[in-house]
Scaffold this motif. Structure first.
Motif, short mmCIF file in Angstrom:
data_model
loop_
_atom_site.label_atom_id
_atom_site.label_comp_id
_atom_site.label_asym_id
_atom_site.label_seq_id
_atom_site.Cartn_x
_atom_site.Cartn_y
_atom_site.Cartn_z
N UNK A 184 56.70 27.07 -22.26
CA UNK A 184 55.28 27.38 -22.47
C UNK A 184 55.12 28.68 -23.25
N UNK A 185 55.85 29.70 -22.86
CA UNK A 185 55.73 31.00 -23.53
C UNK A 185 56.13 30.93 -24.99
N UNK A 186 57.07 30.06 -25.32
CA UNK A 186 57.50 29.94 -26.71
C UNK A 186 56.46 29.28 -27.60
N UNK A 187 55.46 28.67 -26.99
CA UNK A 187 54.33 28.15 -27.75
C UNK A 187 53.31 29.24 -28.06
N UNK A 192 54.30 32.89 -28.08
CA UNK A 192 54.89 34.11 -28.62
C UNK A 192 56.11 33.77 -29.49
N UNK A 193 56.29 34.55 -30.54
CA UNK A 193 57.42 34.33 -31.44
C UNK A 193 58.74 34.75 -30.80
N UNK A 194 58.68 35.73 -29.91
CA UNK A 194 59.90 36.24 -29.29
C UNK A 194 59.73 36.22 -27.77
N UNK A 195 60.63 35.52 -27.12
CA UNK A 195 60.58 35.36 -25.66
C UNK A 195 62.00 35.48 -25.11
N UNK A 196 62.22 36.41 -24.20
CA UNK A 196 63.52 36.51 -23.55
C UNK A 196 63.33 36.74 -22.05
N UNK A 197 64.30 36.28 -21.31
CA UNK A 197 64.42 36.64 -19.90
C UNK A 197 65.47 37.74 -19.85
N UNK A 198 65.09 38.97 -19.49
CA UNK A 198 66.10 40.03 -19.40
C UNK A 198 67.27 39.57 -18.54
N UNK A 204 61.13 37.16 -14.58
CA UNK A 204 60.73 38.23 -15.49
C UNK A 204 60.90 37.80 -16.94
N UNK A 205 59.92 38.17 -17.76
CA UNK A 205 59.99 37.88 -19.19
C UNK A 205 59.65 39.12 -19.99
N UNK A 206 60.19 39.17 -21.19
CA UNK A 206 59.78 40.13 -22.20
C UNK A 206 59.35 39.32 -23.42
N UNK A 207 58.12 39.55 -23.88
CA UNK A 207 57.60 38.77 -25.01
C UNK A 207 57.06 39.71 -26.08
N UNK A 208 56.95 39.16 -27.29
CA UNK A 208 56.46 39.96 -28.41
C UNK A 208 55.92 39.03 -29.49
N UNK A 248 52.48 37.72 -30.62
CA UNK A 248 51.67 36.55 -30.25
C UNK A 248 51.43 35.64 -31.45
N UNK A 249 51.45 34.35 -31.20
CA UNK A 249 51.24 33.36 -32.25
C UNK A 249 49.74 33.08 -32.44
N UNK A 250 49.37 32.38 -33.51
CA UNK A 250 47.94 32.14 -33.80
C UNK A 250 47.14 31.52 -32.66
N UNK A 251 47.79 30.76 -31.80
CA UNK A 251 47.05 30.15 -30.69
C UNK A 251 46.39 31.22 -29.82
N UNK A 252 46.96 32.44 -29.82
CA UNK A 252 46.37 33.55 -29.07
C UNK A 252 45.52 34.45 -29.96
N UNK A 253 46.01 34.72 -31.15
CA UNK A 253 45.34 35.72 -32.00
C UNK A 253 44.10 35.19 -32.70
N UNK A 254 43.99 33.88 -32.89
CA UNK A 254 42.87 33.33 -33.66
C UNK A 254 41.52 33.57 -32.98
N UNK A 255 41.53 33.66 -31.65
CA UNK A 255 40.27 33.85 -30.94
C UNK A 255 40.03 35.30 -30.52
N UNK A 256 40.96 36.19 -30.88
CA UNK A 256 40.84 37.59 -30.46
C UNK A 256 40.09 38.39 -31.51
N UNK A 257 39.39 39.45 -31.09
CA UNK A 257 38.73 40.34 -32.05
C UNK A 257 39.75 40.92 -33.02
N UNK A 258 39.36 41.06 -34.26
CA UNK A 258 40.31 41.53 -35.28
C UNK A 258 40.81 42.93 -34.99
N UNK A 259 40.03 43.70 -34.22
CA UNK A 259 40.42 45.08 -33.94
C UNK A 259 41.42 45.18 -32.79
#
Length: 302
Positions: A29-32, A34-40, A53-57, A59-70
């Motif tokens: 699910x997380x890989x859909x 975020x571009x980078x997903x690891x379990x430490x 535990x996850x470390x992610x970095x 975010x892909x358009x599915x998250x950013x498209x609806x977020x304020x540009x700022x």
């Protein structure tokens, strides 16, 4: 990573088979999102798990498209979407840990022949901690810090009396004459590269390699093989009541490392060796000046 984030939910420790099944589902699910997903990397030989535990970095358009540009990171969209896809009402951004999204998911259905005797009672949840790295350039550095139940805190503790600081930003060397009166001002930047930090400690890359260690004994030996390890340092810390209270909240293998393993393996080396600290701190300074030539001028200009 976050301890018990949901005090009103039953989130027991879970057996390995259930942990792996839940991790596989959540990772997909997380890989859909975020571009980078690891379990430490987990400590080896764990009989059960308290959370995932996850470390992610990135975010892909599915998250950013609806977020304020700022918005630097779409926190609201991330929390909302994760709750939706995990089909849970339990999820929030941490208050004391604002870079972590805490979630509680229902366990996946397992083969009834698998780990039935070890599985918790039916009515329970699995806690999922998703730590967000907003700066892609620091992703690997954060992974270094989180690997093996945040075991890099042992390196940080070893380096601190020798003029080194490891923090979420990276590795620093401190100007000795300044640190007493201006700790922050005494710090001189070295690097956020994991290889550089391990090289300063004279350790190989197993800390960052998946499956680098087969057991806790290998990890303990790896750390104590660093030229900056001094058992007297940890012996002194154990005589500090505040430190003893503080480590009680750490992962059990690291508590055991400090309170049991080191004293057992170095029974005659639990007292401070002042000459060692002075000599080694000077050697550390020369090493980082050699590794990072521009640092010397910055250091002496402080």
């Amino acid at each position: 990573m976050g301890g018990h984030a949901f005090h009103d939910l039953h989130t027991p420790r879970i057996p390995p088979a259930l942990y792996l099944a839940a991790r596989e589902k959540t990772t997909a699910i997380l890989r859909l999102l975020f571009a980078r997903v690891v379990v430490p990397t987990e400590l080896p030989e764990k009989p059960d798990y308290g959370d995932i535990d996850y470390l992610v970095c990135e975010p892909l358009p599915i998250l950013t498209s609806s977020a304020p540009s700022s918005a630097a990171f779409p926190w609201a969209a991330a929390v909302r979407t994760l709750k939706e896809v995990l089909d849970t009402p339990h999820g929030n951004r941490g208050f004391h840990n604002p870079d972590v999204i805490f979630l509680a998911m229902r366990p996946p259905v397992l083969d009834p022949t698998c780990c039935s005797s070890a599985a918790p009672a039916p009515d329970f949840w699995i806690q999922v901690d998703v730590k967000v790295c907003e700066d892609p350039e620091r992703f690997e550095w954060q992974r270094l810090q989180l690997n093996y139940a945040s075991g890099a805190k042992m390196l940080s503790s070893m380096g601190k009396p020798l003029g080194l600081t490891m923090n979420p930003e990276g590795l620093w060397v401190r100007v000795e004459d300044m640190e007493g009166g201006n700790w922050a001002g005494s710090m001189v930047w070295l690097s956020k590269e994991t290889g550089d930090a391990l090289k300063v400690f004279r350790l190989d890359g197993r800390w960052m390699a998946e499956g680098g260690f087969k057991g806790k004994e290998e990890i303990y030996t790896y750390l104590t093989n660093s030229w900056l390890f001094n058992p007297a340092h940890f012996g002194a810390r154990l005589r500090d009541e505040k430190f003893v209270e503080h480590i009680a909240d750490r992962s059990a293998p690291w508590v055991s490392f400090i309170k049991t393993w080191i004293p057992e393996h170095y029974p005659k080396s639990q007292d401070h060796e002042k000459d060692w600290y002075k000599t080694t701190r000077s050697a550390v300074r020369e090493k980082v000046f050699t590794m990072f030539p521009p640092v010397a001028s910055t250091y002496y200009e402080k």
